[in-house]
Design an enzyme around this catalytic site. Structure first.
Site, PDB file in Angstrom:
ATOM      1  N   GLU A   3      -0.473  -9.334  -0.491  1.00 55.72           N
ATOM      2  CA  GLU A   3      -1.895  -9.587  -0.242  1.00 55.72           C
ATOM      3  C   GLU A   3      -2.704  -9.633  -1.528  1.00 55.72           C
ATOM      4  OE1 GLU A   3      -1.978  -6.382   2.682  1.00 55.72           O
ATOM      5  OE2 GLU A   3      -2.705  -7.822   4.167  1.00 55.72           O
ATOM      6  N   GLU A  63       4.686  -4.919   7.211  1.00 47.77           N
ATOM      7  CA  GLU A  63       3.913  -3.884   7.910  1.00 47.77           C
ATOM      8  C   GLU A  63       4.423  -3.639   9.328  1.00 47.77           C
ATOM      9  OE1 GLU A  63       2.603  -6.312   6.070  1.00 47.77           O
ATOM     10  OE2 GLU A  63       0.982  -5.508   4.828  1.00 47.77           O
ATOM     11  N   GLY A  66       0.743  -5.039   1.037  1.00 50.84           N
ATOM     12  CA  GLY A  66      -0.429  -5.118   0.169  1.00 50.84           C
ATOM     13  C   GLY A  66      -0.127  -5.801  -1.156  1.00 50.84           C
ATOM     14  N   ALA A  72       0.866  -1.179   0.000  1.00 50.43           N
ATOM     15  CA  ALA A  72       0.000   0.000   0.000  1.00 50.43           C
ATOM     16  C   ALA A  72       0.904   1.231   0.000  1.00 50.43           C
ATOM     17  CB  ALA A  72      -0.884  -0.016   1.240  1.00 50.43           C
TER      18      ALA A  72
HETATM   19  C1  HXC Z   1       5.060   4.430  -1.159  1.00 52.01           C
HETATM   20  C2  HXC Z   1       6.977   3.490  -1.960  1.00 52.01           C
HETATM   21  C3  HXC Z   1       6.624   2.252  -1.407  1.00 52.01           C
HETATM   22  C4  HXC Z   1       5.390   2.157  -0.713  1.00 52.01           C
HETATM   23  C5  HXC Z   1       8.502   2.027  -2.390  1.00 52.01           C
HETATM   24  N1  HXC Z   1       8.155   3.308  -2.558  1.00 52.01           N
HETATM   25  N2  HXC Z   1       7.589   1.355  -1.698  1.00 52.01           N
HETATM   26  N3  HXC Z   1       6.199   4.575  -1.825  1.00 52.01           N
HETATM   27  N4  HXC Z   1       4.664   3.279  -0.622  1.00 52.01           N
HETATM   28  N5  HXC Z   1       4.939   1.022  -0.195  1.00 52.01           N
HETATM   29  C6  HXC Z   1       8.881   4.357  -3.248  1.00 52.01           C
HETATM   30  C7  HXC Z   1      10.017   4.885  -2.423  1.00 52.01           C
HETATM   31  O1  HXC Z   1       9.554   5.839  -1.503  1.00 52.01           O
HETATM   32  C8  HXC Z   1      10.892   5.503  -3.492  1.00 52.01           C
HETATM   33  O2  HXC Z   1      10.345   6.734  -3.893  1.00 52.01           O
HETATM   34  C9  HXC Z   1      10.718   4.542  -4.655  1.00 52.01           C
HETATM   35  O3  HXC Z   1       9.514   3.837  -4.406  1.00 52.01           O
HETATM   36  C10 HXC Z   1      11.846   3.535  -4.761  1.00 52.01           C
HETATM   37  O4  HXC Z   1      11.971   2.885  -3.520  1.00 52.01           O
HETATM   38  P1  HXC Z   1      13.371   2.702  -2.761  1.00 52.01           P
HETATM   39  O5  HXC Z   1      13.048   2.432  -1.348  1.00 52.01           O
HETATM   40  O6  HXC Z   1      14.275   3.846  -3.051  1.00 52.01           O
HETATM   41  O7  HXC Z   1      13.936   1.400  -3.496  1.00 52.01           O
HETATM   42  P2  HXC Z   1      14.910   0.283  -2.899  1.00 52.01           P
HETATM   43  O8  HXC Z   1      15.971   0.909  -2.058  1.00 52.01           O
HETATM   44  O9  HXC Z   1      15.290  -0.557  -4.059  1.00 52.01           O
HETATM   45  O10 HXC Z   1      14.001  -0.568  -1.897  1.00 52.01           O
HETATM   46  C11 HXC Z   1      12.879  -1.311  -2.392  1.00 52.01           C
HETATM   47  C12 HXC Z   1      11.950  -1.735  -1.220  1.00 52.01           C
HETATM   48  C13 HXC Z   1      11.602  -0.504  -0.370  1.00 52.01           C
HETATM   49  C14 HXC Z   1      12.692  -2.778  -0.350  1.00 52.01           C
HETATM   50  C15 HXC Z   1      10.732  -2.392  -1.824  1.00 52.01           C
HETATM   51  O11 HXC Z   1      11.088   0.515  -1.249  1.00 52.01           O
HETATM   52  C16 HXC Z   1      10.582  -0.756   0.671  1.00 52.01           C
HETATM   53  O12 HXC Z   1      10.903  -1.289   1.733  1.00 52.01           O
HETATM   54  N6  HXC Z   1       9.344  -0.330   0.441  1.00 52.01           N
HETATM   55  C17 HXC Z   1       8.272  -0.416   1.407  1.00 52.01           C
HETATM   56  C18 HXC Z   1       7.781  -1.815   1.512  1.00 52.01           C
HETATM   57  C19 HXC Z   1       6.674  -1.918   2.546  1.00 52.01           C
HETATM   58  O13 HXC Z   1       6.889  -1.600   3.739  1.00 52.01           O
HETATM   59  N7  HXC Z   1       5.460  -2.327   2.139  1.00 52.01           N
HETATM   60  C20 HXC Z   1       4.349  -2.462   3.015  1.00 52.01           C
HETATM   61  C21 HXC Z   1       3.573  -1.200   2.964  1.00 52.01           C
HETATM   62  S1  HXC Z   1       2.313  -1.216   4.159  1.00 52.01           S
HETATM   63  P3  HXC Z   1      11.168   8.119  -3.752  1.00 52.01           P
HETATM   64  O14 HXC Z   1      10.205   9.126  -4.277  1.00 52.01           O
HETATM   65  O15 HXC Z   1      11.492   8.257  -2.310  1.00 52.01           O
HETATM   66  O16 HXC Z   1      12.368   7.888  -4.594  1.00 52.01           O
HETATM   67  C22 HXC Z   1       1.115  -2.073   3.477  1.00 52.01           C
HETATM   68  C23 HXC Z   1      -0.060  -2.114   4.343  1.00 52.01           C
HETATM   69  C24 HXC Z   1      -1.029  -3.040   3.776  1.00 52.01           C
HETATM   70  O17 HXC Z   1       1.176  -2.577   2.406  1.00 52.01           O
HETATM   71  C25 HXC Z   1      -2.279  -2.894   4.521  1.00 52.01           C
HETATM   72  C26 HXC Z   1      -3.393  -3.367   3.723  1.00 52.01           C
HETATM   73  C27 HXC Z   1      -3.234  -3.205   2.297  1.00 52.01           C
END
Ligand code: HXC
Length: 260
Positions: free
Chosen positions: A114, A134, A111, A68
């Site tokens: 999911e 999460e 997400g 998400a």
């Molecule tokens: C918003 C995101 C994002 C996310 C990545 N980006 N994941 N933006 N929401 N979930 C954006 C980053 O901010 C960044 O933008 C760009 O994508 C590239 O990401 P990087 O982090 O620079 O890339 P990298 O270093 O290669 O790392 C990849 C990654 C990391 C390991 C996937 O991005 C990451 O940990 N993302 C979050 C994963 C996560 O926690 N997902 C769960 C979300 S909570 P900018 O503009 O800064 O360059 C969830 C709740 C679900 O899903 C609840 C019900 C649906």
């Protein structure tokens, strides 16, 4: 197409497979609200299109979906979640009647994992990573991660993933049954489309009844599930395609299924 965050294409023989590609590369396909709305619209359109027999849902080679959109969620409140029924538009995918195959390359996190699990079948590229991170954000999975994952991989691994936030790779996902096939990343989408084409040769009506029956095992206990299966099995005897399938076998010819 007129979408901003997804690409939709007809693939396979006579366009029988609708390929939906999540396409928000700058954010690794983070699932913002607008993307989810478009995904819902494209699924509804495919459901209504009689030439479509199955969907393939994919992302890019780097990321299926990184979860998400954290930036959208950052300032949300409990009151806002309830008032706006946050995530309720995610259910469209889980309720689709036609089969959906997820072709997962790269990250399927939060997400992203999911929505892969809302699909009927998951194929993974060799470099896929599945996880529920999460917990790292001070929250928990909210679209099935604590419910569907445990049914797919069992309690110990589901707990391990949800409590630690650590992802698993494609090989492990295969060994635990989260995915049914692992392929080279550049072959993945084609393999999924080929499976969609194979399914498209079957009766669309019977395929949807069968999907319904398999899904009932997810929701029901064994006795209730067996009863449900029996009723759905009997139902097939009310269809032209069941008669055609058995007649074709007896006449030693290929069946011509017609029902949608
Ligand atoms: C918003 C995101 C994002 C996310 C990545 N980006 N994941 N933006 N929401 N979930 C954006 C980053 O901010 C960044 O933008 C760009 O994508 C590239 O990401 P990087 O982090 O620079 O890339 P990298 O270093 O290669 O790392 C990849 C990654 C990391 C390991 C996937 O991005 C990451 O940990 N993302 C979050 C994963 C996560 O926690 N997902 C769960 C979300 S909570 P900018 O503009 O800064 O360059 C969830 C709740 C679900 O899903 C609840 C019900 C649906």
């Amino acid at each position: 197409s007129s979408y901003e965050y997804i690409k939709v294409e007809k693939k396979g023989k006579n366009g029988c497979v609708q390929l939906i590609q999540l396409n928000r590369p700058k954010a690794l396909n983070a699932l913002c609200n607008a993307l989810l709305m478009e995904l819902g619209d494209s699924l509804r359109a495919g459901e209504a299109d009689e030439s479509v027999a199955a969907f393939v849902l994919t992302g890019s080679e780097r990321s299926f979906a990184a979860g998400a959109d954290i930036k959208e969620m950052q300032d949300m409140t409990l009151q806002g979640c309830i008032k706006n029924q946050f995530l309720s538009n995610w259910d469209v995918l889980a309720k689709v009647r036609k089969p959906v195959i997820a072709a997962v390359n790269g990250y399927a996190l939060g997400g992203g994992c999911e929505i892969a699990m809302m699909c009927d079948i998951i194929f993974a590229g060799e470099k896929a990573k599945f996880g529920q991170p999460e917990i790292n954000l001070g929250t928990i999975p909210g679209a099935g991660g604590t419910q569907r994952l445990i049914r797919a991989v069992g309690k110990s691994l589901a707990m391990e993933m949800c409590l630690s936030g650590l992802p698993i790779d494609a090989k492990k996902a295969l060994s635990f049954g989260l995915v049914s096939r692992v392929c080279p990343p550049d072959k993945l989408v084609d393999e999924a489309i080929q499976l969609g084409e194979k399914i498209a040769q079957q009766s669309k009506l019977i395929v949807s009844i069968c999907k319904d029956a398999v899904n009932s095992s997810y929701e029901l206990g064994l006795q209730e599930g067996l009863k449900c299966e029996k009723r759905l099995f009997y139902t097939t005897f009310g269809t032209e395609d069941r008669r055609e399938g058995m007649t074709a076998f007896v006449e030693k010819r290929a069946p011509k299924f017609v029902e949608n």
